[in-house]
Design a protein around this motif. Structure first.
Motif, PDB file in Angstrom:
ATOM      1  N   GLN A   1       0.828  -1.206   0.000  1.00 12.62           N
ATOM      2  CA  GLN A   1       0.000   0.000   0.000  1.00 12.62           C
ATOM      3  C   GLN A   1       0.864   1.257   0.000  1.00 12.62           C
ATOM      4  O   GLN A   1       0.550   2.243  -0.681  1.00 12.62           O
ATOM      5  CB  GLN A   1      -0.924  -0.014   1.221  1.00 12.62           C
ATOM      6  CG  GLN A   1      -1.987  -1.108   1.191  1.00 12.62           C
ATOM      7  CD  GLN A   1      -3.009  -0.869   0.098  1.00 12.62           C
ATOM      8  OE1 GLN A   1      -3.241   0.256  -0.328  1.00 12.62           O
ATOM      9  NE2 GLN A   1      -3.628  -1.959  -0.365  1.00 12.62           N
TER      10      GLN A   1
ATOM     11  N   ALA B   1       3.168  10.193  -9.640  1.00  4.58           N
ATOM     12  CA  ALA B   1       2.487  10.405 -10.922  1.00  4.58           C
ATOM     13  C   ALA B   1       1.699  11.704 -10.922  1.00  4.58           C
ATOM     14  O   ALA B   1       1.705  12.453 -11.904  1.00  4.58           O
ATOM     15  CB  ALA B   1       1.555   9.215 -11.204  1.00  4.58           C
ATOM     16  N   GLU B   2       1.029  12.028  -9.815  1.00 12.18           N
ATOM     17  CA  GLU B   2       0.291  13.278  -9.734  1.00 12.18           C
ATOM     18  C   GLU B   2       1.232  14.475  -9.782  1.00 12.18           C
ATOM     19  O   GLU B   2       0.946  15.486 -10.441  1.00 12.18           O
ATOM     20  CB  GLU B   2      -0.534  13.296  -8.454  1.00 12.18           C
ATOM     21  CG  GLU B   2      -1.673  12.281  -8.443  1.00 12.18           C
ATOM     22  CD  GLU B   2      -2.419  12.266  -7.124  1.00 12.18           C
ATOM     23  OE1 GLU B   2      -1.972  12.982  -6.200  1.00 12.18           O
ATOM     24  OE2 GLU B   2      -3.439  11.547  -7.017  1.00 12.18           O
TER      25      GLU B   2
ATOM     26  N   LEU C   1       3.838   5.799  -5.572  1.00 14.56           N
ATOM     27  CA  LEU C   1       3.781   5.864  -7.024  1.00 14.56           C
ATOM     28  C   LEU C   1       2.661   6.785  -7.500  1.00 14.56           C
ATOM     29  O   LEU C   1       2.841   7.543  -8.462  1.00 14.56           O
ATOM     30  CB  LEU C   1       3.587   4.464  -7.598  1.00 14.56           C
ATOM     31  CG  LEU C   1       4.761   3.483  -7.427  1.00 14.56           C
ATOM     32  CD1 LEU C   1       4.392   2.107  -7.945  1.00 14.56           C
ATOM     33  CD2 LEU C   1       5.996   4.005  -8.135  1.00 14.56           C
ATOM     34  N   ARG C   2       1.508   6.745  -6.807  1.00 11.97           N
ATOM     35  CA  ARG C   2       0.409   7.612  -7.188  1.00 11.97           C
ATOM     36  C   ARG C   2       0.767   9.081  -6.961  1.00 11.97           C
ATOM     37  O   ARG C   2       0.473   9.950  -7.780  1.00 11.97           O
ATOM     38  CB  ARG C   2      -0.838   7.236  -6.394  1.00 11.97           C
ATOM     39  CG  ARG C   2      -2.103   7.929  -6.908  1.00 11.97           C
ATOM     40  CD  ARG C   2      -3.313   7.557  -6.069  1.00 11.97           C
ATOM     41  NE  ARG C   2      -3.544   6.129  -6.071  1.00 11.97           N
ATOM     42  CZ  ARG C   2      -3.390   5.346  -5.014  1.00 11.97           C
ATOM     43  NH1 ARG C   2      -2.993   5.860  -3.858  1.00 11.97           N
ATOM     44  NH2 ARG C   2      -3.640   4.055  -5.096  1.00 11.97           N
ATOM     45  N   SER C   3       1.434   9.383  -5.821  1.00  8.93           N
ATOM     46  CA  SER C   3       1.844  10.763  -5.536  1.00  8.93           C
ATOM     47  C   SER C   3       2.858  11.254  -6.556  1.00  8.93           C
ATOM     48  O   SER C   3       2.804  12.399  -7.011  1.00  8.93           O
ATOM     49  CB  SER C   3       2.415  10.845  -4.122  1.00  8.93           C
ATOM     50  OG  SER C   3       1.453  10.455  -3.159  1.00  8.93           O
TER      51      SER C   3
ATOM     52  N   THR D   1       3.911   1.580  -1.221  1.00 14.54           N
ATOM     53  CA  THR D   1       4.510   1.721  -2.553  1.00 14.54           C
ATOM     54  C   THR D   1       3.504   2.268  -3.557  1.00 14.54           C
ATOM     55  O   THR D   1       3.815   3.158  -4.358  1.00 14.54           O
ATOM     56  CB  THR D   1       5.046   0.362  -3.030  1.00 14.54           C
ATOM     57  OG1 THR D   1       5.992  -0.137  -2.077  1.00 14.54           O
ATOM     58  CG2 THR D   1       5.723   0.506  -4.387  1.00 14.54           C
ATOM     59  N   GLN D   2       2.281   1.758  -3.522  1.00 10.72           N
ATOM     60  CA  GLN D   2       1.250   2.253  -4.434  1.00 10.72           C
ATOM     61  C   GLN D   2       0.940   3.719  -4.176  1.00 10.72           C
ATOM     62  O   GLN D   2       0.759   4.506  -5.118  1.00 10.72           O
ATOM     63  CB  GLN D   2      -0.018   1.404  -4.287  1.00 10.72           C
ATOM     64  CG  GLN D   2       0.127  -0.020  -4.794  1.00 10.72           C
ATOM     65  CD  GLN D   2      -1.136  -0.830  -4.611  1.00 10.72           C
ATOM     66  OE1 GLN D   2      -2.120  -0.336  -4.056  1.00 10.72           O
ATOM     67  NE2 GLN D   2      -1.128  -2.079  -5.078  1.00 10.72           N
ATOM     68  N   LEU D   3       0.898   4.122  -2.891  1.00 11.01           N
ATOM     69  CA  LEU D   3       0.644   5.522  -2.567  1.00 11.01           C
ATOM     70  C   LEU D   3       1.777   6.420  -3.045  1.00 11.01           C
ATOM     71  O   LEU D   3       1.540   7.516  -3.577  1.00 11.01           O
ATOM     72  CB  LEU D   3       0.450   5.668  -1.052  1.00 11.01           C
ATOM     73  CG  LEU D   3       0.131   7.079  -0.537  1.00 11.01           C
ATOM     74  CD1 LEU D   3      -1.170   7.588  -1.161  1.00 11.01           C
ATOM     75  CD2 LEU D   3       0.021   7.091   0.978  1.00 11.01           C
TER      76      LEU D   3
END
Length: 232
Positions: free
Chosen positions: A155, A165-166, A161-163, A157-159
């Motif tokens: 979770q 990308a944004e 990566l999402r940050s 790592t996904q957060l």
């Protein structure tokens, strides 16, 4: 509706056994015919019935004899590669059943240890637990903790990566070259001067768009203004 599983054992009742033999023989013959047609292979079938004087052969006795002769002329390694007798079949069946038994025992053991873990969390004392159960319980607790930690890391790592990308998307939207930044700054200055002194600006037109330049009228003589604003 699915057919229930048949118990593979010798049928003691004579009439039931004869009816089953007749039914299964017909179905087996149909399956062999379908296999030969669909897969374009050579196949034959020979069945010796308990109450029949002659065996039943498919597709014919001549074709079956020809295929058997061809089989006998094959090399020994090729001929016995997938051959299995009754003893080999029973050994293979026993090995599969033993593997199923071991798997079921392992599942039962995991359920027992899981129940013990839930009871310990609920407040049960573990002083009367033997060494085997205690070891299994410790192993399960470590496995559960590792699973939870892996989930947290996933979770996180996904957060991240999402940050990232944004942030990258925001940077791509806001990033401009120096010329665009200069034009934006100039337009903001023009808008500010228009708001402060709307009567002191001169408009220069050209092409398809108009550009407002902050040039006060007091800084130019009248002859220069006559070129753009003739009063005649």
């Amino acid at each position: 509706m699915a057919r229930k599983k048949v118990n593979l054992a010798w049928i003691a009742n004579d009439s039931t056994r004869r009816a089953t033999f007749k039914k299964r023989k017909k179905g087996l013959m149909k399956k062999v015919s379908e296999l030969a047609t669909l897969c374009n292979v050579k196949a034959c079938m020979i069945i010796y019935g308990p109450q029949e004087q002659q065996p039943e052969v498919w597709p014919s006795a001549q074709e079956a004899a020809r295929l058997l002769e061809r089989f006998k002329n094959m090399p020994e390694m090729e001929k016995c590669r997938k051959m299995m007798d009754q003893e080999g079949f029973l050994r293979q069946r026993a090995a599969k059943l033993q593997e199923q038994l071991r798997r079921q025992e392992r599942d039962n053991r995991e359920l027992e240890v899981s129940l013990l873990m839930h009871q310990a969390v609920a407040g049960r004392s573990l002083y009367d637990v033997n060494i085997e159960d205690a070891t299994s319980l410790a192993w399960m607790v470590d496995a559960k903790l590792k699973s939870v930690q892996d989930r947290i890391n996933q979770q996180t790592t996904q957060l991240a990566l999402r940050s990232a990308a944004e942030a990258s998307a925001t940077a791509q939207v806001t990033a401009k070259n120096p010329m665009e930044m200069a034009m934006d700054s100039l337009q903001r200055q023009n808008w500010l001067l228009d708001a402060m002194h709307p009567s002191e600006n001169v408009i220069f037109g050209g092409g398809g768009g108009e550009e407002i330049m902050p040039i006060p009228c007091v800084e130019h003589n009248s002859s220069w203004l006559d070129l753009y604003f003739p009063f005649n």
